[in-house]
Design an enzyme around this catalytic site. Structure first.
Site, PDB file in Angstrom:
ATOM      1  N   HIS A 152      -7.049 -10.279  -0.878  1.00 53.10           N
ATOM      2  CA  HIS A 152      -7.938 -10.621  -1.995  1.00 53.10           C
ATOM      3  C   HIS A 152      -8.034 -12.135  -2.208  1.00 53.10           C
ATOM      4  O   HIS A 152      -8.936 -12.604  -2.901  1.00 53.10           O
ATOM      5  CB  HIS A 152      -7.512  -9.904  -3.285  1.00 53.10           C
ATOM      6  CG  HIS A 152      -6.293 -10.480  -3.952  1.00 53.10           C
ATOM      7  ND1 HIS A 152      -5.041  -9.921  -3.845  1.00 53.10           N
ATOM      8  CD2 HIS A 152      -6.131 -11.551  -4.769  1.00 53.10           C
ATOM      9  CE1 HIS A 152      -4.171 -10.618  -4.548  1.00 53.10           C
ATOM     10  NE2 HIS A 152      -4.813 -11.620  -5.128  1.00 53.10           N
ATOM     11  N   ASP A 182      -3.884  -4.962   1.262  1.00 49.41           N
ATOM     12  CA  ASP A 182      -4.121  -6.276   0.662  1.00 49.41           C
ATOM     13  C   ASP A 182      -3.339  -7.372   1.380  1.00 49.41           C
ATOM     14  O   ASP A 182      -2.739  -8.242   0.746  1.00 49.41           O
ATOM     15  CB  ASP A 182      -3.778  -6.265  -0.827  1.00 49.41           C
ATOM     16  CG  ASP A 182      -4.382  -7.465  -1.560  1.00 49.41           C
ATOM     17  OD1 ASP A 182      -5.272  -8.121  -0.984  1.00 49.41           O
ATOM     18  OD2 ASP A 182      -3.960  -7.749  -2.695  1.00 49.41           O
ATOM     19  N   SER A 257      -0.463 -15.203  -5.721  1.00 49.08           N
ATOM     20  CA  SER A 257      -0.817 -14.132  -4.792  1.00 49.08           C
ATOM     21  C   SER A 257      -0.665 -14.584  -3.347  1.00 49.08           C
ATOM     22  O   SER A 257      -1.168 -15.635  -2.959  1.00 49.08           O
ATOM     23  CB  SER A 257      -2.257 -13.681  -5.034  1.00 49.08           C
ATOM     24  OG  SER A 257      -2.386 -13.002  -6.249  1.00 49.08           O
ATOM     25  N   ILE A 312      -4.589  12.573  10.087  1.00 47.65           N
ATOM     26  CA  ILE A 312      -4.608  13.993  10.460  1.00 47.65           C
ATOM     27  C   ILE A 312      -5.786  14.741   9.851  1.00 47.65           C
ATOM     28  O   ILE A 312      -5.997  15.902  10.181  1.00 47.65           O
ATOM     29  CB  ILE A 312      -3.281  14.694  10.093  1.00 47.65           C
ATOM     30  CG1 ILE A 312      -3.007  14.589   8.592  1.00 47.65           C
ATOM     31  CG2 ILE A 312      -2.133  14.118  10.907  1.00 47.65           C
ATOM     32  CD1 ILE A 312      -1.786  15.390   8.141  1.00 47.65           C
ATOM     33  N   ILE A 316      -5.516  16.228   0.295  1.00 52.79           N
ATOM     34  CA  ILE A 316      -4.247  16.695  -0.251  1.00 52.79           C
ATOM     35  C   ILE A 316      -4.139  16.377  -1.733  1.00 52.79           C
ATOM     36  O   ILE A 316      -4.865  15.542  -2.263  1.00 52.79           O
ATOM     37  CB  ILE A 316      -3.052  16.064   0.499  1.00 52.79           C
ATOM     38  CG1 ILE A 316      -3.203  14.533   0.554  1.00 52.79           C
ATOM     39  CG2 ILE A 316      -2.925  16.643   1.895  1.00 52.79           C
ATOM     40  CD1 ILE A 316      -2.064  13.820   1.263  1.00 52.79           C
TER      41      ILE A 316
END
Length: 513
Positions: A152, A182, A257, A312, A316
């Protein structure tokens, strides 16, 4: 000697002894007073051998950098109203520091009133130029100048500058970025220079309560060091499917960051990425990407410029207490398969809707997020042994892992035009249902707002496809499945719902009156 003389002798001895005692008392009082005065002196404490982090910081700080990001801006004109600059900007005199600051960042006053002569060439359309759009932190991980930072920080940029701890500014290029975690990697353009660099540590050895040292570039101020402890592990902050953050209480602010969080050995155990703050400043809740995750991603970005993950092809959802009870599971662990994708690896291997994946290659699956991480870390083409819970027993299914395809956004919702007629009511659940037009399940036409079904998110238009993994076509089929579950001692039944091309499972408690 007569008794009178003895008595007088004893009295004399007693008097001498008393005098000596009193004299001794006065003699002792002097030194005691001196001792009291000594105790009033300032206390001096010898500091312990390790009193701070200065030695650590001195070694790692040269490897921590500031990252400046610029973006190409299209041709602009200074005539007419402007959309940048704070209120009162145009009232500042030319040469004012704030005015220079905002202009350096491409910001002009609203309605610049300067004369054409004072503008010089500014009244002409300005050619495309680079404007700063972001700044953050990073750290060097190799002698030849590879730098790790956050995606970012660099995602909106076209040009990148790395500022070393000594103030040296060097151009860099973007090698690769991974929005899912990120993370991003830059390469400093200085082929003849050898850089001080730091190494990734093992975050799996880090415990809650351990010391951490954060180094970065908060608010563009340059190299800043803060310290704290590990507050928690495995935090999910909703940033993405692979959230597994280390929470620390070291002061981390905007601009930190991409900067490193070090352990006391000077190894990077996390990459500072986000903070929780109602005010925008540090409140002691910061989140760092674990080094184990970062190392895998960074290695791929350097080698290939992108990240390839295992996949896969299953939708879920978590195993709740009610779902576990409905399936006879002892624990609320694993991930229940809402639907396997057609022609996906799981479907080809025989994974079905309603299966609960409880382990991958023998490692327990805690929840859907854990399953996604475990599968993603397996190289495409390899086989994985999935342990699934199906029909009250565990079985192992081998699945060949595929590469995760590019995201394809799912468009729009699909409405259900079935008016349902009168419908049949399942009184114990507050549901009214009718058979679907294609014969696949029953359509919910009404939901009692005070029912368990409403509390669990069942809405009109949902299609009940199965109950306890038994397909249903009528309300009678649903009642039969519920009765069978009740006789087997189950406390809940598992409904598979279809809505807007999405499948999900909902467990409803059996009303035993």
């Amino acid at each position: 000697m007569s008794r009178a003389r003895i008595s007088n002798y004893r009295k004399g001895v007693a008097a001498v002894a008393l005098s000596a005692a009193l004299a001794g008392a006065f003699v002792v009082t002097g030194p005691l007073g001196a001792l009291n005065e000594a105790r009033a002196e300032a206390v001096h404490v010898t500091p312990p051998p390790q009193a701070g982090f200065a030695d650590l910081v001195e070694k790692v700080r040269p490897a921590v950098v500031s990252v400046r990001v610029k973006k190409d801006v299209q041709e602009t004109s200074n005539r007419g109203p402007q959309f940048f600059g704070p209120p009162g900007f145009d009232q500042l005199p030319d040469g004012h520091p704030l005015k220079r600051f905002f202009r350096d960042f491409g910001m002009e006053p609203r309605g610049d009133s300067r004369s054409d002569n004072r503008r010089g060439k500014a009244n002409k359309p300005r050619p495309g130029h680079e404007r700063p759009v972001a700044q953050g932190s990073g750290f060097v991980i190799s002698e030849d100048g590879y730098v790790v930072t956050n995606n970012h920080v660099v995602s909106d940029g076209d040009a990148y500058t790395v500022v070393l701890d000594d103030g040296t500014e060097l151009d860099a290029k973007l090698i690769g970025a991974d929005p899912r975690t990120d993370l991003a990697v830059l390469k400093i353009n200085a082929p003849k220079r050898k850089f001080v660099y730091v190494a990734f540590g093992d975050d799996n050895k880090v415990r809650v309560g351990d010391w951490v040292v954060a180094v970065g570039n908060p608010f563009g101020l340059g190299g800043t060091v803060t310290s704290g402890i590990v507050s928690a592990r495995g935090r999910d902050i909703g940033a993405g499917p692979y959230d597994d953050f280390i929470q620390i209480d070291a002061a981390v602010n905007k601009g930190n960051s991409g900067g490193p969080a070090f352990d006391l050995s000077g190894e990077v155990i996390g990459i500072n990425t986000a903070i929780f703050s109602p005010s925008g400043g540090s409140v002691g809740i910061a989140f760092a990407i674990p080094s184990s995750t970062a190392k895998q991603v960074v290695d791929q970005l350097i080698k290939k410029g992108s990240v390839e993950r295992g996949w896969i092809g299953v939708q879920i959802q978590p195993v709740t207490k009610d779902i576990a009870a409905s399936l006879g599971l002892a624990e609320e662990k694993g991930a229940i398969v809402a639907s396997p994708q057609d022609d996906g690896p799981a479907a080809k291997a025989g994974i079905k809707a309603g299966d609960v994946i409880t382990a991958v290659n023998g490692e327990t699956v805690q929840d859907p997020r854990d399953l996604a991480r475990k599968v993603a870390n397996i190289a495409p083409g390899e086989k994985a042994a999935l342990t699934v819970w199906r029909k009250n027993k565990a079985e192992e299914i081998n699945v060949t892992i595929a590469a995760m395809p590019n995201d394809k956004g799912k468009s729009g919702s699909q409405s259900n035009d079935n008016d349902g007629g009168q419908g049949e009511t399942l009184d114990s659940y507050g549901l009214t249902v009718v058979p679907s037009e294609d014969g696949k399940g029953v359509v919910v036409t009404d939901v009692d707002p005070d029912s368990d079904a409403a509390d669990r998110g069942i809405r009109s238009g949902d299609v009940i496809v199965s109950v306890n993994n038994q397909t249903v076509k009528t309300a009678g089929d649903i009642n039969k499945a519920i009765t069978a579950a009740e006789k087997s001692g189950r406390k809940a039944v598992l409904l598979q719902l279809q809505s807007n091309d999405q499948s999900r499972f909902v467990a409803l408690p059996i009303n035993q009156e």
